[in-house]
Design an enzyme around this catalytic site. Structure first.
Site, PDB file in Angstrom:
ATOM      1  N   GLU A 102      23.466   9.088  29.875  1.00 14.43           N
ATOM      2  CA  GLU A 102      23.354   7.802  30.574  1.00 14.43           C
ATOM      3  C   GLU A 102      23.997   6.632  29.807  1.00 14.43           C
ATOM      4  OE1 GLU A 102      19.165   7.389  31.432  1.00 14.43           O
ATOM      5  OE2 GLU A 102      19.235   8.952  32.969  1.00 14.43           O
ATOM      6  N   HIS A 136      14.588   1.388  35.262  1.00 11.65           N
ATOM      7  CA  HIS A 136      14.898   2.774  34.879  1.00 11.65           C
ATOM      8  C   HIS A 136      14.846   2.902  33.362  1.00 11.65           C
ATOM      9  CE1 HIS A 136      17.008   6.630  34.511  1.00 11.65           C
ATOM     10  NE2 HIS A 136      17.629   6.068  33.491  1.00 11.65           N
ATOM     11  N   LYS A 156      16.736  -2.645  38.100  1.00  9.90           N
ATOM     12  CA  LYS A 156      17.268  -2.167  39.374  1.00  9.90           C
ATOM     13  C   LYS A 156      17.492  -3.335  40.345  1.00  9.90           C
ATOM     14  CE  LYS A 156      15.164   2.448  39.008  1.00  9.90           C
ATOM     15  NZ  LYS A 156      14.324   3.475  39.701  1.00  9.90           N
ATOM     16  N   ASN A 159      11.280   0.386  42.236  1.00  6.15           N
ATOM     17  CA  ASN A 159      10.299   0.257  41.153  1.00  6.15           C
ATOM     18  C   ASN A 159      10.851  -0.473  39.924  1.00  6.15           C
ATOM     19  OD1 ASN A 159      11.945   2.269  40.274  1.00  6.15           O
ATOM     20  ND2 ASN A 159      10.371   3.853  40.133  1.00  6.15           N
ATOM     21  N   TYR A 199      22.673   9.425  39.132  1.00  2.39           N
ATOM     22  CA  TYR A 199      21.441  10.161  39.479  1.00  2.39           C
ATOM     23  C   TYR A 199      21.756  11.606  39.895  1.00  2.39           C
ATOM     24  CZ  TYR A 199      18.026   6.342  39.191  1.00  2.39           C
ATOM     25  OH  TYR A 199      17.162   5.364  38.759  1.00  2.39           O
TER      26      TYR A 199
HETATM   27  O1  CDP Z   1      12.440   6.686  37.201  1.00  5.46           O
HETATM   28  P1  CDP Z   1      11.542   7.842  36.785  1.00  5.46           P
HETATM   29  O2  CDP Z   1      12.115   8.657  35.667  1.00  5.46           O
HETATM   30  O3  CDP Z   1      10.140   7.379  36.515  1.00  5.46           O
HETATM   31  O4  CDP Z   1      11.415   8.785  38.077  1.00  5.46           O
HETATM   32  P2  CDP Z   1      12.343  10.003  38.588  1.00  5.46           P
HETATM   33  O5  CDP Z   1      11.448  11.093  39.015  1.00  5.46           O
HETATM   34  O6  CDP Z   1      13.409  10.314  37.588  1.00  5.46           O
HETATM   35  O7  CDP Z   1      13.007   9.404  39.900  1.00  5.46           O
HETATM   36  C1  CDP Z   1      14.115   8.517  39.808  1.00  5.46           C
HETATM   37  C2  CDP Z   1      13.890   7.379  40.776  1.00  5.46           C
HETATM   38  O8  CDP Z   1      13.904   7.891  42.114  1.00  5.46           O
HETATM   39  C3  CDP Z   1      12.528   6.691  40.666  1.00  5.46           C
HETATM   40  O9  CDP Z   1      12.464   5.729  39.645  1.00  5.46           O
HETATM   41  C4  CDP Z   1      12.412   6.060  42.047  1.00  5.46           C
HETATM   42  O10 CDP Z   1      13.222   4.879  42.144  1.00  5.46           O
HETATM   43  C5  CDP Z   1      13.038   7.136  42.928  1.00  5.46           C
HETATM   44  N1  CDP Z   1      12.071   8.064  43.544  1.00  5.46           N
HETATM   45  C6  CDP Z   1      11.793   7.958  44.890  1.00  5.46           C
HETATM   46  O11 CDP Z   1      12.356   7.103  45.578  1.00  5.46           O
HETATM   47  N2  CDP Z   1      10.898   8.832  45.486  1.00  5.46           N
HETATM   48  C7  CDP Z   1      10.274   9.763  44.762  1.00  5.46           C
HETATM   49  N3  CDP Z   1       9.420  10.601  45.364  1.00  5.46           N
HETATM   50  C8  CDP Z   1      10.550   9.895  43.402  1.00  5.46           C
HETATM   51  C9  CDP Z   1      11.445   9.019  42.803  1.00  5.46           C
HETATM   52 MG    MG Z   2      13.851   9.770  35.642  1.00  2.00          MG
END
Ligand code: CDP
Ligand code: MG
Length: 137
Positions: free
Chosen positions: A126, A115, A9, A112, A49
């Site tokens: 994707e 991805h 990212k 973070n 997303y």
């Molecule tokens: O990336 P991952 O699959 O672990 O998490 P996700 O639930 O699919 O969320 C996608 C991305 O959104 C995360 O990797 C974070 O960058 C962001 N996110 C966030 O900013 N705040 C949250 N409460 C949850 C996710």
């Molecule tokens: Mg995810």
């Protein structure tokens, strides 16, 4: 054999950890089968997303994902989806196990660093979002 999509990212490219992330994937026996550095537009980030469009973090997340360059890669290997997710660690770096990418390289829930597709269905959406069949070797 399974395929997954990973992204370094914008915080990760800014921190110069592209190689660190790739090294972890390769060291786990995974193969990078397509790779490129690009900058997403806001609309492209929103499309990627789209599954999160109703979530409160959608606008902020897609601003972040379009703020600077990303490195997108298709990855292949046995159980590649779960392996990449294990190497990434929990979504919130504060909850991620030591030794994972997010624990070692990230500090912020949104920013973070990495991805990874969360299921075969996600990977099937994707990977072609970024790569044509001819670009996957
Ligand atoms: O990336 P991952 O699959 O672990 O998490 P996700 O639930 O699919 O969320 C996608 C991305 O959104 C995360 O990797 C974070 O960058 C962001 N996110 C966030 O900013 N705040 C949250 N409460 C949850 C996710
Ligand atoms: Mg995810």
């Amino acid at each position: 054999m399974q395929r997954t999509l990973s992204i370094v990212k914008p915080d990760g490219t800014a921190k110069n950890v592209i190689g660190d992330v790739i090294k972890r994937f390769e060291s786990a026996g995974l193969k990078i089968i397509a790779l490129k550095r690009i900058k997403l537009s806001k609309e492209e980030a929103k499309g990627f997303y789209i599954v999160h469009k109703a979530r409160p973090f959608y606008d902020s997340l897609t601003d972040f994902m379009s703020e600077g360059p990303v490195v997108v890669m298709a990855i292949e290997g046995d159980d590649a989806i779960a392996k990449v997710r294990d190497l990434m660690g929990a979504t919130n770096p504060k909850d991620a196990k030591p030794g994972t990418i997010r624990a070692d390289l990230a500090t912020d829930l949104e920013r973070n660093t990495v991805h990874g597709s969360d299921s075969p269905e996600s990977a099937a959406f994707e990977i072609p979002y970024f790569f044509s069949a001819l670009e996957i070797i």
